[in-house]
Design a protein around this motif. Structure first.
Motif, mmCIF file in Angstrom:
data_model
loop_
_atom_site.group_PDB
_atom_site.id
_atom_site.type_symbol
_atom_site.label_atom_id
_atom_site.label_comp_id
_atom_site.label_asym_id
_atom_site.label_seq_id
_atom_site.Cartn_x
_atom_site.Cartn_y
_atom_site.Cartn_z
ATOM 1 N N ASP A 148 0.639 -1.289 0.076
ATOM 2 C CA ASP A 148 0.091 -0.101 -0.044
ATOM 3 C C ASP A 148 0.769 1.267 -0.092
ATOM 4 O OD1 ASP A 148 1.038 -0.041 2.582
ATOM 5 O OD2 ASP A 148 -0.996 -0.233 3.625
ATOM 6 N N SER A 149 2.099 1.107 -0.160
ATOM 7 C CA SER A 149 3.048 2.175 -0.263
ATOM 8 C C SER A 149 3.014 3.112 1.302
ATOM 9 C CB SER A 149 2.595 3.056 -1.484
ATOM 10 O OG SER A 149 2.899 2.380 -2.589
ATOM 11 N N LEU A 150 2.674 2.550 2.246
ATOM 12 C CA LEU A 150 2.761 3.391 3.599
ATOM 13 C C LEU A 150 3.546 2.550 4.379
ATOM 14 C CD1 LEU A 150 -0.924 3.840 4.386
ATOM 15 C CD2 LEU A 150 0.700 5.379 3.421
ATOM 16 N N PRO A 151 4.281 3.618 5.188
ATOM 17 C CA PRO A 151 5.377 2.814 5.812
ATOM 18 C C PRO A 151 4.657 2.223 7.356
ATOM 19 C CG PRO A 151 5.293 5.012 6.520
ATOM 20 C CD PRO A 151 4.367 4.789 5.262
ATOM 21 N N THR A 164 8.071 0.125 15.551
ATOM 22 C CA THR A 164 8.630 0.135 14.295
ATOM 23 C C THR A 164 8.694 1.595 13.670
ATOM 24 O OG1 THR A 164 6.355 -0.020 13.006
ATOM 25 C CG2 THR A 164 7.432 -2.050 13.757
ATOM 26 N N ALA A 165 9.835 1.640 12.492
ATOM 27 C CA ALA A 165 10.111 2.882 11.696
ATOM 28 C C ALA A 165 10.703 2.463 10.499
ATOM 29 C CB ALA A 165 10.778 3.779 12.652
ATOM 30 N N PHE A 166 9.782 1.669 9.693
ATOM 31 C CA PHE A 166 10.512 1.390 8.243
ATOM 32 C C PHE A 166 9.307 1.006 7.302
ATOM 33 C CE2 PHE A 166 9.508 -2.459 10.644
ATOM 34 C CZ PHE A 166 8.625 -3.243 9.636
ATOM 35 N N GLY A 172 12.407 7.458 2.102
ATOM 36 C CA GLY A 172 13.001 7.178 3.362
ATOM 37 C C GLY A 172 13.861 8.587 3.844
ATOM 38 N N LEU A 173 14.672 8.877 3.013
ATOM 39 C CA LEU A 173 15.520 9.974 3.180
ATOM 40 C C LEU A 173 14.764 11.278 3.627
ATOM 41 C CD1 LEU A 173 18.520 10.810 3.321
ATOM 42 C CD2 LEU A 173 18.309 11.436 1.169
ATOM 43 N N ARG A 197 -3.098 4.367 13.229
ATOM 44 C CA ARG A 197 -3.593 2.966 12.926
ATOM 45 C C ARG A 197 -3.414 2.588 11.376
ATOM 46 N NH1 ARG A 197 -9.606 3.849 14.820
ATOM 47 N NH2 ARG A 197 -9.175 6.058 14.175
ATOM 48 N N GLN A 198 -3.339 3.914 10.551
ATOM 49 C CA GLN A 198 -3.194 3.616 9.240
ATOM 50 C C GLN A 198 -1.562 3.067 8.710
ATOM 51 O OE1 GLN A 198 -3.231 7.470 6.836
ATOM 52 N NE2 GLN A 198 -2.488 8.295 8.814
ATOM 53 N N PHE A 199 -0.711 3.285 9.771
ATOM 54 C CA PHE A 199 0.780 2.778 9.694
ATOM 55 C C PHE A 199 1.000 1.415 10.371
ATOM 56 C CE2 PHE A 199 1.015 7.553 9.493
ATOM 57 C CZ PHE A 199 1.013 7.596 8.201
#
Length: 204
Positions: A148-151, A164-166, A172-173, A197-199
């Motif tokens: 879904d192109s979301l992190p 999490t953070a990826f 990313g940069l 919630r979306q992430f």
């Protein structure tokens, strides 16, 4: 997560870690064991392999991009230029001119496609006929991408203290500074006006 570079050898040390007991996370490293109440997993495309031993299977893939750099291009560009048909971008940078493009979905450890180098060089010459292609330097990057192109940002459901953070794909940069701010606020339990919630990984 400890500040260990996500190389393949370091992943081998961490694949069965972290574990959790007595409200703390325990992490095995090559130097010393570590423990903390809260840890942040920000290992890019390698994050999926680190989560798997915890029973979490996520659809994170390596969206691989190829680059070729010409250290002595004999020309320069005032702005980045995109060949819309070929889907490549040429940019003058410190140390030469870089041409990048393509998106390839493959296993994280799959070998590079050597044909990509010759394709990119040919596309670069088509854009800039006077380009000196001698000593072209070729490399590949692995972009952590979700369908879904979301992190993935936030605390993992059922894993208290694991954040999490990826998964920022191509961004990313650009998104790293804001993601860092958000994760610091989350770990510090500050009031936020963002719906995470979306992430969440729970969306999968």
């Amino acid at each position: 997560m400890p500040s260990i570079p996500p190389t393949r050898s370091n992943l081998a040390r961490l694949l069965h870690q972290p574990t959790r007991s007595n409200a703390d996370w325990h992490i095995t490293t090559s130097d010393e064991p570590l423990q903390a109440q809260r840890i942040v997993l920000a290992a890019g495309v390698w994050s999926a392999k680190l989560l798997k031993p915890l029973g979490l299977t996520i659809p994170l893939v390596a969206e691989r991009g190829y680059h070729v750099k010409f250290p002595i291009p004999s020309c320069s560009l005032n702005n980045s230029v995109m060949d819309v048909d070929a889907k490549v971008v040429a940019s003058s940078m410190i140390g030469g001119l870089r041409v990048s493009g393509t998106a390839e979905i493959a296993d994280i450890d799959a070998p590079q496609d050597p044909q990509k180098k010759s394709i990119l060089i040919a596309q670069a010459k088509a854009m800039i006929p006077d380009l000196d292609t001698a000593d072209a330097r070729f490399w590949m990057v692995r972009r952590p991408s979700f369908p879904d192109s979301l992190p993935a940002i936030g605390e993992v459901d059922g894993k208290p203290g694991l954040y999490t953070a990826f998964g920022h794909s191509h961004y990313g940069l650009v998104m790293a500074p804001k993601t860092g701010e958000l994760v610091v606020d989350l770990v510090s339990e500050r009031s936020l006006n963002v719906d995470f919630r979306q992430f969440s990984l729970a969306r999968f």
